[in-house]
Design a protein around this motif. Structure first.
Motif, PDB file in Angstrom:
ATOM      1  N   PHE A 224      21.972  16.271  21.942  1.00 31.61           N
ATOM      2  CA  PHE A 224      20.869  16.610  22.843  1.00 31.61           C
ATOM      3  C   PHE A 224      19.932  15.421  23.051  1.00 31.61           C
ATOM      4  O   PHE A 224      19.570  14.727  22.110  1.00 31.61           O
ATOM      5  CB  PHE A 224      20.073  17.779  22.264  1.00 31.61           C
ATOM      6  CG  PHE A 224      18.967  18.284  23.158  1.00 31.61           C
ATOM      7  CD1 PHE A 224      19.214  19.276  24.090  1.00 31.61           C
ATOM      8  CD2 PHE A 224      17.692  17.773  23.062  1.00 31.61           C
ATOM      9  CE1 PHE A 224      18.205  19.761  24.919  1.00 31.61           C
ATOM     10  CE2 PHE A 224      16.674  18.241  23.877  1.00 31.61           C
ATOM     11  CZ  PHE A 224      16.931  19.234  24.810  1.00 31.61           C
TER      12      PHE A 224
ATOM     13  N   PRO B  99      22.750  19.164  27.687  1.00 28.05           N
ATOM     14  CA  PRO B  99      23.297  19.055  26.330  1.00 28.05           C
ATOM     15  C   PRO B  99      24.801  18.886  26.352  1.00 28.05           C
ATOM     16  O   PRO B  99      25.492  19.379  27.245  1.00 28.05           O
ATOM     17  CB  PRO B  99      22.900  20.394  25.693  1.00 28.05           C
ATOM     18  CG  PRO B  99      22.758  21.327  26.849  1.00 28.05           C
ATOM     19  CD  PRO B  99      22.231  20.500  27.981  1.00 28.05           C
TER      20      PRO B  99
ATOM     21  N   THR C 189      18.660  25.677  23.169  1.00 27.41           N
ATOM     22  CA  THR C 189      20.002  25.238  23.556  1.00 27.41           C
ATOM     23  C   THR C 189      21.015  25.512  22.448  1.00 27.41           C
ATOM     24  O   THR C 189      22.102  26.052  22.693  1.00 27.41           O
ATOM     25  CB  THR C 189      19.992  23.733  23.892  1.00 27.41           C
ATOM     26  OG1 THR C 189      19.126  23.501  24.999  1.00 27.41           O
ATOM     27  CG2 THR C 189      21.389  23.232  24.240  1.00 27.41           C
TER      28      THR C 189
ATOM     29  N   THR D 140      21.628  29.239  21.885  1.00 29.97           N
ATOM     30  CA  THR D 140      22.382  29.857  22.975  1.00 29.97           C
ATOM     31  C   THR D 140      23.862  29.511  22.900  1.00 29.97           C
ATOM     32  O   THR D 140      24.729  30.407  22.938  1.00 29.97           O
ATOM     33  CB  THR D 140      21.833  29.407  24.341  1.00 29.97           C
ATOM     34  OG1 THR D 140      20.469  29.808  24.467  1.00 29.97           O
ATOM     35  CG2 THR D 140      22.647  30.020  25.482  1.00 29.97           C
ATOM     36  N   TYR D 141      24.188  28.230  22.803  1.00 31.12           N
ATOM     37  CA  TYR D 141      25.581  27.798  22.928  1.00 31.12           C
ATOM     38  C   TYR D 141      26.308  27.693  21.585  1.00 31.12           C
ATOM     39  O   TYR D 141      27.541  27.752  21.539  1.00 31.12           O
ATOM     40  CB  TYR D 141      25.649  26.449  23.650  1.00 31.12           C
ATOM     41  CG  TYR D 141      25.074  26.487  25.032  1.00 31.12           C
ATOM     42  CD1 TYR D 141      25.791  27.028  26.096  1.00 31.12           C
ATOM     43  CD2 TYR D 141      23.800  25.998  25.292  1.00 31.12           C
ATOM     44  CE1 TYR D 141      25.257  27.068  27.377  1.00 31.12           C
ATOM     45  CE2 TYR D 141      23.256  26.042  26.570  1.00 31.12           C
ATOM     46  CZ  TYR D 141      23.992  26.577  27.605  1.00 31.12           C
ATOM     47  OH  TYR D 141      23.445  26.621  28.862  1.00 31.12           O
TER      48      TYR D 141
ATOM     49  N   CYS E  56      19.576  30.583  28.328  1.00 30.52           N
ATOM     50  CA  CYS E  56      18.963  29.381  27.761  1.00 30.52           C
ATOM     51  C   CYS E  56      17.672  29.016  28.496  1.00 30.52           C
ATOM     52  O   CYS E  56      16.665  28.667  27.869  1.00 30.52           O
ATOM     53  CB  CYS E  56      19.967  28.224  27.820  1.00 30.52           C
ATOM     54  SG  CYS E  56      19.467  26.760  26.895  1.00 30.52           S
TER      55      CYS E  56
ATOM     56  N   ASP F 222      23.754  29.906  30.628  1.00 31.88           N
ATOM     57  CA  ASP F 222      22.783  28.970  31.196  1.00 31.88           C
ATOM     58  C   ASP F 222      21.468  29.674  31.516  1.00 31.88           C
ATOM     59  O   ASP F 222      20.376  29.139  31.289  1.00 31.88           O
ATOM     60  CB  ASP F 222      23.342  28.311  32.463  1.00 31.88           C
ATOM     61  CG  ASP F 222      24.488  27.362  32.179  1.00 31.88           C
ATOM     62  OD1 ASP F 222      24.676  26.991  31.005  1.00 31.88           O
ATOM     63  OD2 ASP F 222      25.208  27.000  33.131  1.00 31.88           O
TER      64      ASP F 222
END
Length: 432
Positions: A257, A263, A247, A250-251, A227, A224
């Protein structure tokens, strides 16, 4: 000092800590441009990645940045970097006594960027920097100031280098992949320097304690934070980014989204294959976003109808993608028919979406040529990202005859395009 090349200067050797992380690129499956207006977007991480390494080195008072894709190596005086960028940030934050590196939303973004710009101007001298080099350096120093400025570590001489599978300015999230991997490398560097023990904040700042756990993976809390810092750096590149790129990088996986909402990550049981086609036409996201904004200002009702239609497409596509995300690979009976139908519908929806994006004025003759070549081979695709060049995508069904796919790739190559078969929906940022 500016010099070309991507090797260490003579008599400089690695020593101390080494941090290696990577982050994927991304493609927008649906929601290109409409996401800026609060519409649903579906994005996916790419099998193409950026790799960031941060290495402590033996040279005294020296910081080296290497970005081979931008064809430069930059060296800086570590003391000057400390003087400009690691000064107390209290005047540059909201509610200063409540600030630590976990809260990038509290910083005065423009104030820190002004300091970064001053540092670059002071240290670069007359060395010419193109727009991509300037944005990359601004992102690097912004995140160094933001992430390292409030933590209590001893900063030694270091080398930071980034290599990437992605092309710049082509709609595959190269800037987001870069800043996500950069933020992650700095975060992991702090973890390794402090040993993950005790309060890591300088005394001027709110206390912060790291997560206990494995050094092999980032925790949800750390993801988190990565991001959020990456989003701050994306503002340097894109002005008013939607947040979808950082986003996804990162994930990882498939991301549902909508701007302003958290997200939603879709877990995939098996990867999806995609044909990624490079038009080799460069474009600037900021200019294309401004072009759509101008059209929206001039014809608000007409543009809103197009944007609403794009959201309908994204919503229907989401239902089919969800079925693919839960598919275990069974190819018998009704399940087989359902999956085949989902792939067929996603192809049809891609074609519709491309037409809607064309109506917004963000396609390109070369993009349209790609779509035509795909259609000649029984395949369907769309532009991805800002448009105006860059990449097109084509989701590849497992039921497509390999000879058909091979012919399509040969046809694209013969017309000067570059087609790569890769996967979408894989891992996000990770420690290597």
């Amino acid at each position: 000092m500016l010099c070309n090349g991507s090797v260490l200067p003579p008599n400089i050797h690695p020593t101390g800590l080494t941090v290696s992380v990577s982050a994927p690129g991304k493609v927008i499956l649906h929601g290109d441009h409409s996401v800026v207006y609060g519409k649903l977007a579906l994005t996916a991480s790419l099998g193409l990645r950026s790799r960031m390494r941060l290495i402590e080195i033996s040279a005294p008072n020296l910081v080296i940045f290497q970005l081979p894709i931008l064809d430069f190596t930059l060296t800086y005086d570590l003391e000057k970097l400390r003087e400009y960028l690691l000064i107390p940030m209290l005047p540059l934050t909201h509610n200063a006594n409540e600030f630590n590196w976990e809260y990038p939303e509290m910083i005065h973004h423009d104030a820190i960027l002004d300091i970064v710009d001053s540092f670059i101007s002071y240290t670069s001298g007359t060395a010419p920097l193109n727009v991509h080099q300037k944005m990359a350096l601004s992102s690097v120093f912004f995140l160094i100031a933001g992430i390292l400025g409030s933590v209590n570590i001893e900063l030694n001489s270091f080398l930071m280098t980034c290599e990437t599978d992605l092309f710049i300015g082509a709609g595959t999230g190269s800037s987001a992949s870069f800043v996500v991997s950069l933020a992650a490398a700095l975060l992991q560097f702090v973890k390794m320097k402090t040993g993950g023990q005790g309060n890591i904040s300088k005394e001027e700042y709110k206390a912060c304690f790291l997560d206990a756990g494995s050094d092999k993976n980032f925790s949800k809390r750390e993801l988190d934070m990565i991001c959020k810092w990456a989003f701050c750096a994306e503002k340097i590149v894109h002005g008013t980014p939607s947040g979808v790129d950082n986003t996804t990088c990162t994930y990882g996986g498939i991301v549902e989204f909508r701007k302003g909402l958290a997200p939603k990550l879709l877990e995939m049981l098996r990867p999806l294959k995609i044909l990624l086609i490079n038009t080799k036409v460069s474009r600037e996201t900021r200019k294309l976003v401004s072009k759509v904004a101008a059209l929206h200002h001039q014809y608000p009702d007409l543009t809103n109808n197009i944007l609403n239609a794009m959201e309908d497409v994204a919503f229907i596509a989401l239902q089919h993608i969800t079925s693919l995300c839960t598919w275990t690979g069974t190819t018998e009976g009704l399940v087989n028919d359902q999956i085949r139908n989902s792939y067929e519908e996603l192809g049809r929806l891609a074609s519709i979406n491309h037409s809607l994006l064309s109506a917004l004025g963000v396609s390109h003759l070369r993009l349209d040529e790609v779509i035509h070549i795909l259609a000649e081979n029984g395949l369907q695709g769309k532009l991805t990202g800002a448009g105006g060049g860059g990449y097109a995508t084509c989701l590849v069904s497992p039921y497509v005859n390999p000879s058909v796919l091979e012919k399509a790739m040969l046809d694209l190559d013969a017309r000067g395009f570059q087609a790569v078969l890769t996967e979408v929906g894989g891992n996000g940022v990770m420690i290597e």
